[in-house]
Design an enzyme around this catalytic site. Structure first.
Site, PDB file in Angstrom:
ATOM      1  N   LYS A  53      -8.471   6.335 -18.827  1.00  0.00           N
ATOM      2  CA  LYS A  53      -9.026   7.079 -19.831  1.00  0.00           C
ATOM      3  C   LYS A  53      -8.297   6.784 -21.405  1.00  0.00           C
ATOM      4  O   LYS A  53      -7.215   5.632 -20.951  1.00  0.00           O
ATOM      5  CB  LYS A  53     -10.373   8.167 -19.986  1.00  0.00           C
ATOM      6  N   ARG A  81       0.653  -1.080  -0.088  1.00  0.00           N
ATOM      7  CA  ARG A  81       0.097   0.126  -0.053  1.00  0.00           C
ATOM      8  C   ARG A  81       0.963   0.803   0.350  1.00  0.00           C
ATOM      9  O   ARG A  81       0.596   2.355  -0.343  1.00  0.00           O
ATOM     10  CB  ARG A  81      -1.073  -0.221   1.202  1.00  0.00           C
ATOM     11  N   TYR A 103     -15.981  16.806 -14.528  1.00  0.00           N
ATOM     12  CA  TYR A 103     -17.443  15.360 -14.085  1.00  0.00           C
ATOM     13  C   TYR A 103     -17.956  14.880 -12.715  1.00  0.00           C
ATOM     14  O   TYR A 103     -17.599  15.795 -12.154  1.00  0.00           O
ATOM     15  CB  TYR A 103     -15.920  14.077 -14.446  1.00  0.00           C
ATOM     16  N   ASP A 127      -7.745  19.338 -13.997  1.00  0.00           N
ATOM     17  CA  ASP A 127      -8.187  18.024 -14.424  1.00  0.00           C
ATOM     18  C   ASP A 127      -7.401  17.595 -15.824  1.00  0.00           C
ATOM     19  O   ASP A 127      -7.945  18.165 -16.329  1.00  0.00           O
ATOM     20  CB  ASP A 127      -9.022  17.320 -14.131  1.00  0.00           C
TER      21      ASP A 127
HETATM   22  C1  LIG Z   1     -13.440   9.370 -15.485  1.00  0.00           C
HETATM   23  C2  LIG Z   1     -13.168  10.792 -15.011  1.00  0.00           C
HETATM   24  C3  LIG Z   1     -13.043  11.097 -13.598  1.00  0.00           C
HETATM   25  C4  LIG Z   1     -12.806   9.704 -12.918  1.00  0.00           C
HETATM   26  O1  LIG Z   1     -12.138   8.604 -12.845  1.00  0.00           O
HETATM   27  P1  LIG Z   1     -12.269   7.377 -12.477  1.00  0.00           P
HETATM   28  O2  LIG Z   1     -10.790   6.733 -12.801  1.00  0.00           O
HETATM   29  O3  LIG Z   1     -13.511   6.710 -13.743  1.00  0.00           O
HETATM   30  O4  LIG Z   1     -12.265   7.228 -11.242  1.00  0.00           O
HETATM   31  C5  LIG Z   1     -12.113  12.409 -13.211  1.00  0.00           C
HETATM   32  N1  LIG Z   1     -12.399  13.352 -14.388  1.00  0.00           N
HETATM   33  C6  LIG Z   1     -12.796  13.093 -15.696  1.00  0.00           C
HETATM   34  C7  LIG Z   1     -12.375  14.560 -16.729  1.00  0.00           C
HETATM   35  C8  LIG Z   1     -13.125  11.765 -16.283  1.00  0.00           C
HETATM   36  O5  LIG Z   1     -13.400  11.640 -17.496  1.00  0.00           O
END
Ligand SMILES: *Cc1c(COP(=O)(O)O)cnc(C)c1O
Length: 384
Positions: A197, A48, A100, A172
């Site tokens: 993604k 961890r 998001y 982000d």
């Molecule tokens: C999918 C997404 C998240 C969250 O990510 P997870 O891996 O699904 O927890 C945060 N920001 C954006 C822009 C996203 O597309």
């Protein structure tokens, strides 16, 4: 080590294995590590706290974002939550309103219960953004291009506002990836990724990451990562590292295909509005051009039809799979109001300018003629 992005994507953080010569960084599928004497480790004690695969991925992501430090998490949201845990009760966050849906849910439904306050602002209107700052504002939360309307925030200008107020800026960077945009170079303190993604790109892992050049923040984030425990497993880190090897090739194709889709939709009589930062009609096209290498693989659109017909359209495509998520080789589409942003209350969605007729496309890397044919056929059946 050469410094070009494509080279770093394949080499950074992942030397050939000195023991066996394996050209692929091995998977260390272990929960704990033997110690030579109590407290005398070989650098790892418990998985961890750190494991070699996560460490390798953290180095790789750091190299790509131009960051000294990387921290990987079990999901993009676990990474977002660790960021918010840098704050304390009484702190105020100014956040873009087009973010998001899951981040909005965490802010408004969980962290607001712990005495933190959130104000959601137009990501384009920097005057309104500046006006939302209060004496207790300690963080600015950006997402650009935004989800789902692909709004572009001028990162450098927004960071200047936050700096004036002594607030940290988090950006982000999931939609752009470090290949298209490097927010740390523009003044951001922490970059966030859902590596689920484009970075992984193959739709088989959930994970997230934070990158920073600030030593103190990095130390606090490492503490939070270990203390809160939302860490990714070694297999997941391995898969993301594999995905990243082809990031630039995939992104070039995603961008090319998305541009073709945006131009096709913009010229289609049954389409009302197309949101794509690469179109000269996009509100902040010039800012996108200034801060991004290319415009990304996401396109959103409003059709000239009822919400029911827009939903029927979303269920009718053959190549585009109706699914949440984005940034994978396969084309995906979604209806944000009933899917990714269903956790945002309908009246808040309206207030934030997210209509129930909006369709979001994650344009894949299939042949662009097939992608456009799929959309053309599905649009033919939309009543005019
Ligand atoms: C999918 C997404 C998240 C969250 O990510 P997870 O891996 O699904 O927890 C945060 N920001 C954006 C822009 C996203 O597309």
């Amino acid at each position: 080590m050469p410094q070009h992005f494509d080279t770093l994507a394949i080499h950074a953080g992942q030397p050939n294995d000195p023991e066996t010569g394996s050209i692929t960084f091995p998977i260390y599928q272990t929960s704990t590590f033997a110690q030579d004497a109590p407290g005398e480790t070989k650098g790892y004690c418990y998985a961890r706290t750190e494991n070699p695969n996560r460490e390798a991925l953290e180095r790789l992501l750091g190299a790509l974002e131009g960051a000294k430090h990387g921290r990987c998490f079990a999901s993009g949201l676990a990474a977002a939550n660790a960021c918010i845990m840098l704050l304390k009760a009484g702190d105020h966050v100014v956040a873009s309103k087009d973010i998001y849906g899951g981040a909005y849910r965490a802010f408004s439904k969980v962290f607001s219960n712990f005495g933190m306050e959130f104000t959601f602002v137009d990501p384009v209107d920097l005057t309104a953004m500046a006006a939302a700052f209060k004496p207790n504002t300690t963080m600015l939360w950006l997402e650009t291009p935004s989800n789902p309307k692909l709004a572009i925030t001028d990162i450098a200008a927004a960071c200047a506002i936050a700096k004036k107020h002594g607030a940290l800026t988090v950006c982000d960077n999931t939609f752009a990836t470090p290949y298209l945009q490097r927010p740390l170079d523009l003044g951001v303190d922490i970059v966030l990724h859902s590596t689920t993604k484009y970075l992984n790109g193959h739709g088989d892992v959930i994970s997230g990451a934070l990158l920073t050049n600030n030593d103190e923040l990095a130390q606090r984030l490492h503490f939070l990562q270990n203390t809160l425990g939302g860490v990714p497993g070694p297999q997941d880190c391995f898969l993301i590292m594999r995905g990243i090897k082809t990031l630039s090739l995939r992104m070039d194709r995603h961008c090319e295909n998305a541009r073709a889709v945006a131009e096709f939709l913009a010229a289609h009589p049954k389409v009302e509005t197309v949101y794509f930062p690469g179109l000269t009609t996009h509100v902040n096209h010039d800012v996108a051009k200034k801060q991004m290498r290319d415009f990304g693989g996401m396109v959103s659109a409003e059709l000239k039809c009822s919400v029911a017909d827009a939903k029927a359209f979303a269920s009718r495509t053959k190549l585009f799979t109706l699914a949440e998520s984005l940034g994978v080789v396969k084309s995906l589409l979604c209806h944000p109001a009933s899917m990714t942003h269903a956790s945002v209350e309908p009246e808040v969605r309206r207030k934030h300018g997210l209509s129930d007729g909006l369709i979001r496309l994650s344009v894949g890397i299939e042949h662009k003629d097939d992608i456009i044919d799929d959309l053309r056929v599905a649009l033919e059946q939309v009543p005019s």
